[in-house]
Design a protein around this motif. Structure first.
Motif, short mmCIF file in Angstrom:
data_model
loop_
_atom_site.label_atom_id
_atom_site.label_comp_id
_atom_site.label_asym_id
_atom_site.label_seq_id
_atom_site.Cartn_x
_atom_site.Cartn_y
_atom_site.Cartn_z
N GLN A 129 0.83 -1.22 0.00
CA GLN A 129 0.00 0.00 0.00
C GLN A 129 0.86 1.26 0.00
O GLN A 129 0.54 2.24 -0.66
CB GLN A 129 -0.94 0.00 1.21
CG GLN A 129 -2.12 -0.94 1.03
CD GLN A 129 -2.96 -1.06 2.29
OE1 GLN A 129 -2.68 -0.40 3.28
NE2 GLN A 129 -3.96 -1.90 2.24
N ALA A 170 0.55 3.72 -3.09
CA ALA A 170 0.06 5.08 -2.86
C ALA A 170 1.06 6.12 -3.35
O ALA A 170 0.67 7.16 -3.88
CB ALA A 170 -0.23 5.28 -1.38
N GLU A 171 2.34 5.82 -3.18
CA GLU A 171 3.35 6.77 -3.62
C GLU A 171 3.39 6.87 -5.15
O GLU A 171 3.58 7.95 -5.70
CB GLU A 171 4.73 6.34 -3.11
CG GLU A 171 4.99 6.67 -1.66
CD GLU A 171 5.38 8.13 -1.48
OE1 GLU A 171 4.51 8.90 -1.05
OE2 GLU A 171 6.53 8.49 -1.75
N ASN A 201 2.86 11.46 -12.40
CA ASN A 201 2.46 11.93 -13.72
C ASN A 201 3.44 11.39 -14.76
O ASN A 201 4.62 11.23 -14.49
CB ASN A 201 2.48 13.46 -13.76
CG ASN A 201 1.81 14.00 -15.00
OD1 ASN A 201 0.60 13.97 -15.11
ND2 ASN A 201 2.59 14.51 -15.95
N ARG A 225 -2.26 7.11 -12.28
CA ARG A 225 -3.49 7.83 -12.56
C ARG A 225 -3.27 9.11 -13.38
O ARG A 225 -4.19 9.63 -13.98
CB ARG A 225 -4.21 8.19 -11.26
CG ARG A 225 -4.71 6.99 -10.47
CD ARG A 225 -5.61 6.11 -11.32
NE ARG A 225 -6.57 6.89 -12.07
CZ ARG A 225 -7.75 7.29 -11.60
NH1 ARG A 225 -8.11 6.97 -10.40
NH2 ARG A 225 -8.57 8.01 -12.34
N ASN A 226 -2.08 9.61 -13.36
CA ASN A 226 -1.83 10.85 -14.10
C ASN A 226 -0.97 10.61 -15.34
O ASN A 226 -0.30 11.53 -15.81
CB ASN A 226 -1.17 11.88 -13.19
CG ASN A 226 -2.15 12.45 -12.18
OD1 ASN A 226 -3.27 12.78 -12.53
ND2 ASN A 226 -1.74 12.54 -10.93
N SER A 278 7.29 14.09 -17.01
CA SER A 278 7.36 12.77 -16.42
C SER A 278 7.90 12.86 -15.00
O SER A 278 8.94 13.46 -14.76
CB SER A 278 8.27 11.87 -17.26
OG SER A 278 8.36 10.61 -16.68
N ASP A 279 7.17 12.27 -14.07
CA ASP A 279 7.59 12.28 -12.67
C ASP A 279 8.43 11.07 -12.32
O ASP A 279 8.93 10.97 -11.21
CB ASP A 279 6.36 12.32 -11.74
CG ASP A 279 5.60 13.62 -11.89
OD1 ASP A 279 6.13 14.56 -12.50
OD2 ASP A 279 4.46 13.70 -11.37
N VAL A 298 4.12 11.38 -19.18
CA VAL A 298 3.72 11.76 -20.52
C VAL A 298 4.62 11.03 -21.50
O VAL A 298 5.84 11.17 -21.45
CB VAL A 298 3.85 13.28 -20.73
CG1 VAL A 298 3.38 13.66 -22.13
CG2 VAL A 298 3.07 14.03 -19.68
N TRP A 336 9.12 11.85 -8.51
CA TRP A 336 8.62 13.03 -7.82
C TRP A 336 7.39 12.60 -7.02
O TRP A 336 6.38 12.20 -7.63
CB TRP A 336 8.22 14.12 -8.81
CG TRP A 336 9.38 14.84 -9.43
CD1 TRP A 336 10.71 14.56 -9.29
CD2 TRP A 336 9.31 15.98 -10.30
NE1 TRP A 336 11.46 15.45 -10.02
CE2 TRP A 336 10.64 16.33 -10.65
CE3 TRP A 336 8.27 16.73 -10.82
CZ2 TRP A 336 10.93 17.40 -11.49
CZ3 TRP A 336 8.56 17.79 -11.66
CH2 TRP A 336 9.88 18.13 -11.99
N ARG A 339 1.01 5.86 -7.40
CA ARG A 339 -0.25 6.02 -8.11
C ARG A 339 -0.43 7.44 -8.65
O ARG A 339 -1.04 7.65 -9.68
CB ARG A 339 -1.40 5.66 -7.16
CG ARG A 339 -2.72 5.42 -7.84
CD ARG A 339 -3.75 4.97 -6.82
NE ARG A 339 -3.47 3.64 -6.32
CZ ARG A 339 -3.49 3.28 -5.04
NH1 ARG A 339 -3.75 4.16 -4.12
NH2 ARG A 339 -3.23 2.05 -4.68
N GLU A 340 0.09 8.41 -7.94
CA GLU A 340 -0.15 9.81 -8.30
C GLU A 340 0.89 10.35 -9.28
O GLU A 340 0.82 11.51 -9.69
CB GLU A 340 -0.17 10.66 -7.02
CG GLU A 340 -0.91 11.96 -7.16
CD GLU A 340 -1.14 12.65 -5.81
OE1 GLU A 340 -1.03 11.98 -4.78
OE2 GLU A 340 -1.41 13.86 -5.81
N ARG A 364 -0.46 9.78 -19.35
CA ARG A 364 -1.18 9.94 -20.62
C ARG A 364 -0.24 9.68 -21.78
O ARG A 364 0.95 9.67 -21.62
CB ARG A 364 -1.81 11.33 -20.73
CG ARG A 364 -0.81 12.47 -20.84
CD ARG A 364 -1.53 13.79 -21.01
NE ARG A 364 -0.62 14.91 -20.89
CZ ARG A 364 0.02 15.47 -21.92
NH1 ARG A 364 -0.15 15.00 -23.13
NH2 ARG A 364 0.85 16.48 -21.75
#
Lengths: 286, 377
Positions: free
Chosen positions: A63, A67-68, A73, A283-284, A81-82, A75, A94, A70-71, A286
């Motif tokens: 978890q 959680a770290e 980003n 989730r972020n 790109s994180d 591209v 990031w 999932r967020e 694309r």
């Protein structure tokens, strides 16, 4: 009346040898059964505890990592790109820490509106964290939309928005005021790394803020061999080594008990091991 | 005497079996309860994880629901004004609550609380998610009052101007940038007393005017159409109201909004914030009336006279005007084979009319990057 003569109604004091033997046999048998039961239950208890601990380690470890990540980003083809570096047992990224909306921007300061729109487990920290402020000079066009990274150059201070409501004033530099709508989106992040680390001869899932001070700190464990395994997949589900192509991350965490557990069959020294695998959708991306 | 002796004998024969059995039972019960507690903890941990996941999914449903059921009324919410929506049940035991906060530049912050409820309706797990949204304004390459892929022919007594002009009596318009009068992939030809002015007046033979300049925003906006009208003739478009208290009648297909503003006479104020996206898959002939918003015509558009429109007109076929009293304030884009603007029309470029038409009529979408947020409240 002779002393050796016993009348028929004389009370029978003491036990016969047979009675004693019988009583001892029953006692030993009962005690053995009780001891065996206690041993069995103790083993069951310890095994259950170890298994529960290992599974809690698995759950919390997976978890935490999920959680770290999932967020994050991402591209395809570069850009925002994180994910900075990806490996089979470590990832550098990031990590988003705070979010909210601006209420005032100037060349060297961003004020973040406090209250229900602000979110974060902790306040931003200078140097360690950075600002991401959403720039959109022309709101009719998406081509100029971008999150602009800015440094945090001083400790955040309690302040006020132009309307008098509470704000967090964050010192920065290089901000072009005309590029921003106020109020607008704002975030903070820090550069983090998740990797296997060793402490006290055991392996743990460790976390380190690469943008802050301090080394790798164990956060979840102990883990077994290959305790953290990361497989990065692109939009087609194929594994990739290009950070910007990553869309999902297959995460496998393998835990290990703290000490060997005697098995019910009498075996000694077996370490309880368990594993949990899950797929994290960015989730972020694309 | 004999009974007393027997009683004494029984007392003497009491053993340890009962005591030992009791001790053993207590020890075993303690161990069993220990295992039971450990199992309970493990199960509770697992259940907690499941409930947390369910609460997260409820929050996700709240995020998706807002985007799927976006109302253009949200586009004009007050800045900083938190708009809380009623809680919605997701299945038998999930629930989400949404709060939408508008920012400037067509941006929003959506916050959603997801709850997992117990059998008695009590909250047993909560998760918070957020999303940064923006109005889904398509990329419009508007560099002129009239943009045409083919040649532009201006005749009669027309006036095409690229100088930024606000619709009459509109207030609150931000200053804009002047554009060209006409921009064309071919030549711009002006006859008679026609006037094409702007900065510059004309952009001719512009090779960047490819099909996608017209079809891309057309297709995006088409998906958000407020009114879908079959091809044909439409006459006398007028804003109307309905109900008590009266509100703008969006069900009337000839109500294309109210472009007029006081002190003009006969202003229907209820429809001043109504900027419909009017889409026709065929060809349209419009004659007299007024409206505002975005007019999308997949075929040809023929404006025959006394028709006033503030906003954006995109025509994939040809555009023709005739008669007097026609006026478009905003921008016109035409992909068809010919643009013939004759008679006595006016086409004024207006950044304000364009911005309002877009901001009052489009739905929201997530920011392209870093829109999804895990929140703690």
């Amino acid at each position: 009346m002779p002393l050796t003569t016993r009348s028929a109604d004389h009370p029978r004091a003491g036990f016969t040898l047979v009675e004693m033997l019988l009583a001892m046999i029953i006692f030993v048998a009962t005690a053995s059964l009780i001891y065996a039961s206690m041993r069995l239950m103790e083993k069951v208890h310890r095994t259950g505890g170890e298994r529960a601990g290992a599974q809690i380690t698995l759950r919390s470890g997976s978890q935490t990592v999920a959680a770290e990540l999932r967020e994050v980003n991402n591209v395809d083809g570069g850009g925002m790109s994180d994910l900075i570096a990806i490996n089979g047992n470590s990832v550098t990224y990031w990590a988003m820490r705070n979010s909210g909306m601006t209420c005032q921007v100037s060349n060297n300061e961003v004020r973040i509106k406090k209250g229900p729109t602000y979110s974060g487990y902790r306040l931003p920290i200078m140097i360690r964290d950075s600002l991401l402020v959403f720039a959109d000079r022309d709101s009719l066009s998406v081509t100029d939309d971008q999150w602009v990274q800015l440094p945090i150059l001083g400790p955040p201070q309690n302040s006020t928005c132009p309307d008098g409501s509470p704000a967090l004033a964050v010192g920065t530099a290089g901000l072009v005021v005309a590029d921003y709508h106020v109020p607008g989106p704002v975030r903070t992040f820090e550069l983090m790394q998740l990797a296997i680390t060793t402490s006290g001869g055991r392996q743990y899932l460790g976390a380190q803020s690469l943008s802050g001070s301090g080394g790798m700190e164990p956060v979840v464990g102990p883990l077994g061999a290959g305790g953290l395994q990361l497989v990065y997949r692109n939009q087609f589900g194929a594994s990739t080594t290009t950070p910007s192509s990553v869309r999902t991350i297959d995460l496998t965490v393998r835990s290990q008990g703290y000490r060997p557990v005697t098995t019910l069959g009498g075996g000694v020294g077996a370490m309880l091991r368990d594993s949990l695998a899950l797929r994290v959708l960015l989730r972020n991306a694309r | 005497m004999r009974r007393a002796r027997l009683t004494a004998l029984r007392r003497d024969e009491r053993g340890l079996a009962l005591v030992l059995s009791l001790i053993a039972m207590v020890v075993i019960a303690a161990l069993i309860s220990g295992v039971f507690v450990a199992s309970r903890q493990e199960m509770a941990g697992g259940r907690s994880a499941v409930r947390a996941t369910q609460a997260t999914e409820a929050a996700e449903a709240g995020l998706n629901d807002m985007l799927a059921n976006w109302s253009v009324a949200y586009n004009t919410y007050g800045i900083y004004g938190d708009s809380a929506f009623p809680s919605v049940m997701v299945g038998p035991s999930g629930r989400y609550s949404q709060v939408l906060t508008r920012m400037r530049g067509g941006k929003f912050l959506l916050r959603v609380r997801g709850d997992q409820l117990g059998a008695s309706g009590n909250v047993i797990a909560t998760r918070y998610l957020g999303r940064y949204l923006r109005l889904a304004i398509p990329d419009l390459d508007i560099q002129a009052a009239v943009t045409a892929q083919d040649g532009v022919t201006a005749g009669g007594n027309i006036d095409i101007t690229g100088f930024d002009t606000n619709p009459p009596n509109w207030t609150g318009c931000a200053p804009g940038i002047n554009k060209a009068g006409a921009r064309s992939g071919q030549a711009v030809t002006a006859h008679g007393a026609s006037s094409v002015i702007g900065s510059p007046a004309e952009i001719e033979f512009d090779s960047t005017l490819v099909d996608s300049v017209f079809t891309s925003p057309f297709n995006t906006l088409k998906g958000m159409a407020t009114l879908t009208l079959p091809g044909g003739s439409y006459t006398g478009m007028t804003p109307t109201v309905t109900g008590s208290p009266s509100r703008c009648n969006g069900a009337n297909t000839l109500n294309w909004g109210e472009p007029f503003a006081a002190p003009a006479a006969g202003v229907v104020t209820q429809c001043q914030g109504y900027f419909p996206i009017i889409y026709s898959p065929g060809s349209m002939v419009v004659n007299t009336g007024r409206g505002q918003g975005i007019l999308l015509v997949a075929g040809d558009l023929n404006i025959q006279g006394n028709f006033i429109f503030d906003g954006i007109v995109i025509v994939l076929g040809s555009l023709q005007t005739a008669g007097t009293g026609n006026k478009v304030t905003g921008a016109v884009l035409t992909a068809g084979q010919s643009v013939s603007i004759v008679g006595n029309p006016d086409v004024f470029y207006s950044s304000c009319a364009i911005a309002r038409a877009l901001q009052y009529s489009v739905r929201a979408e997530p920011l392209r990057d870093r829109s999804w947020v895990q929140r703690v409240n």
